[in-house]
Design a protein around this motif. Structure first.
Motif, PDB file in Angstrom:
ATOM      1  N   GLN A 166      43.871  39.402 -20.247  1.00  0.00           N
ATOM      2  CA  GLN A 166      44.504  38.211 -20.815  1.00  0.00           C
ATOM      3  C   GLN A 166      45.641  37.720 -19.919  1.00  0.00           C
ATOM      4  O   GLN A 166      45.823  36.519 -19.719  1.00  0.00           O
ATOM      5  N   TRP A 167      46.397  38.686 -19.369  1.00  0.00           N
ATOM      6  CA  TRP A 167      47.522  38.319 -18.495  1.00  0.00           C
ATOM      7  C   TRP A 167      47.000  37.555 -17.278  1.00  0.00           C
ATOM      8  O   TRP A 167      47.555  36.530 -16.887  1.00  0.00           O
ATOM      9  N   VAL A 168      45.931  38.072 -16.654  1.00  0.00           N
ATOM     10  CA  VAL A 168      45.357  37.402 -15.484  1.00  0.00           C
ATOM     11  C   VAL A 168      44.850  36.020 -15.865  1.00  0.00           C
ATOM     12  O   VAL A 168      45.053  35.049 -15.133  1.00  0.00           O
ATOM     13  N   HIS A 169      44.223  35.921 -17.025  1.00  0.00           N
ATOM     14  CA  HIS A 169      43.701  34.618 -17.468  1.00  0.00           C
ATOM     15  C   HIS A 169      44.828  33.612 -17.657  1.00  0.00           C
ATOM     16  O   HIS A 169      44.692  32.447 -17.291  1.00  0.00           O
ATOM     17  N   ARG A 170      45.947  34.057 -18.211  1.00  0.00           N
ATOM     18  CA  ARG A 170      47.040  33.138 -18.522  1.00  0.00           C
ATOM     19  C   ARG A 170      47.976  32.858 -17.350  1.00  0.00           C
ATOM     20  O   ARG A 170      48.528  31.769 -17.234  1.00  0.00           O
ATOM     21  N   HIS A 171      48.184  33.886 -16.488  1.00  0.00           N
ATOM     22  CA  HIS A 171      49.225  33.760 -15.459  1.00  0.00           C
ATOM     23  C   HIS A 171      48.709  33.873 -14.034  1.00  0.00           C
ATOM     24  O   HIS A 171      49.459  33.619 -13.099  1.00  0.00           O
ATOM     25  N   GLY A 172      47.468  34.301 -13.843  1.00  0.00           N
ATOM     26  CA  GLY A 172      46.898  34.411 -12.503  1.00  0.00           C
ATOM     27  C   GLY A 172      47.079  35.790 -11.887  1.00  0.00           C
ATOM     28  O   GLY A 172      47.882  36.596 -12.351  1.00  0.00           O
ATOM     29  N   HIS A 173      46.312  36.028 -10.824  1.00  0.00           N
ATOM     30  CA  HIS A 173      46.334  37.327 -10.149  1.00  0.00           C
ATOM     31  C   HIS A 173      47.678  37.657  -9.511  1.00  0.00           C
ATOM     32  O   HIS A 173      48.116  38.804  -9.580  1.00  0.00           O
ATOM     33  N   PRO A 174      48.352  36.712  -8.861  1.00  0.00           N
ATOM     34  CA  PRO A 174      49.649  37.056  -8.267  1.00  0.00           C
ATOM     35  C   PRO A 174      50.655  37.560  -9.307  1.00  0.00           C
ATOM     36  O   PRO A 174      51.446  38.452  -9.018  1.00  0.00           O
ATOM     37  N   ALA A 175      50.618  37.008 -10.507  1.00  0.00           N
ATOM     38  CA  ALA A 175      51.537  37.444 -11.559  1.00  0.00           C
ATOM     39  C   ALA A 175      51.192  38.849 -12.048  1.00  0.00           C
ATOM     40  O   ALA A 175      52.068  39.569 -12.526  1.00  0.00           O
ATOM     41  N   LEU A 176      49.929  39.256 -11.917  1.00  0.00           N
ATOM     42  CA  LEU A 176      49.533  40.598 -12.359  1.00  0.00           C
ATOM     43  C   LEU A 176      50.180  41.665 -11.488  1.00  0.00           C
ATOM     44  O   LEU A 176      50.659  42.681 -11.998  1.00  0.00           O
ATOM     45  N   ALA A 177      50.212  41.455 -10.189  1.00  0.00           N
ATOM     46  CA  ALA A 177      50.835  42.436  -9.295  1.00  0.00           C
ATOM     47  C   ALA A 177      52.311  42.624  -9.662  1.00  0.00           C
ATOM     48  O   ALA A 177      52.802  43.755  -9.716  1.00  0.00           O
ATOM     49  N   ALA A 178      53.008  41.537  -9.937  1.00  0.00           N
ATOM     50  CA  ALA A 178      54.414  41.621 -10.331  1.00  0.00           C
ATOM     51  C   ALA A 178      54.564  42.337 -11.670  1.00  0.00           C
ATOM     52  O   ALA A 178      55.473  43.160 -11.853  1.00  0.00           O
ATOM     53  N   LEU A 179      53.664  42.055 -12.607  1.00  0.00           N
ATOM     54  CA  LEU A 179      53.711  42.715 -13.914  1.00  0.00           C
ATOM     55  C   LEU A 179      53.498  44.216 -13.760  1.00  0.00           C
ATOM     56  O   LEU A 179      54.206  45.015 -14.379  1.00  0.00           O
ATOM     57  N   LEU A 180      52.524  44.620 -12.941  1.00  0.00           N
ATOM     58  CA  LEU A 180      52.258  46.044 -12.754  1.00  0.00           C
ATOM     59  C   LEU A 180      53.460  46.763 -12.158  1.00  0.00           C
ATOM     60  O   LEU A 180      53.765  47.904 -12.535  1.00  0.00           O
TER      61      LEU A 180
END
Length: 115
Positions: free
Chosen positions: A40-54
Motif C-alpha cells: 500500500q505504501w508503494v502504491h500511495r507514495h512510490g518506490h523511492p519513498a519505500l526505501a526511506a520508510l524502511l
C-alpha cells in the motif's frame, strides 16, 4: 451496526497512522500484514519513498526489521502452474514462486542493507 471511524484529516496524519500500523505488524511478526502495508505504501507514495520508510523503520525497530529482512530473503515454495492457470500463476512460476510484490520488496530491502 458498526460505525466506520472518522477519516483521518491530514496527509501527514494518514502517513503516521500507516507507519504505526507497519510498526505494529512488525512487532507482531505478521508477515502478510507487513507485506500488505508495504505494498500500500508503494502504491500511495512510490518506490523511492519505500526505501526511506524502511530506513526509518530500521531506526525505530531494528529487531523487527531484522526479522522482516530475514523473512523477505527466504524463497517462497515453487508453484507448478496447471494448464488452466492464469497469468499470475505463470508469473509466479517463472519468478521461482515469489509474488511480484515480494520480489520488489526483497530487491529494495537488499539495497537498504548495502547502504
Amino acid at each position: 451496526m458498526t460505525r466506520r471511524p472518522d477519516p483521518i484529516a491530514s496527509p501527514q496524519a494518514r502517513r503516521q497512522a500507516h507507519q504505526r500500523a507497519l510498526l505494529e505488524a512488525l512487532a507482531q511478526r505478521d508477515a502478510l500484514g507487513v507485506e500488505r502495508l508495504l505494498g500500500q505504501w508503494v502504491h500511495r507514495h512510490g518506490h523511492p519513498a519505500l526505501a526511506a520508510l524502511l530506513l526509518e523503520l530500521q531506526q525505530v525497530d531494528p529487531q523487527g526489521m531484522a526479522w522482516w529482512q530475514g523473512y523477505a530473503a527466504q524463497p517462497e515454495p515453487a508453484l507448478e502452474p496447471s494448464p488452466r492457470a492464469g497469468p499470475a500463476a505463470l508469473l509466479a512460476a517463472r519468478s521461482g514462486g515469489a509474488s511480484p510484490c515480494r520480489l520488489i520488496l526483497g530487491w529494495i530491502v537488499s539495497g537498504c542493507r548495502a547502504a
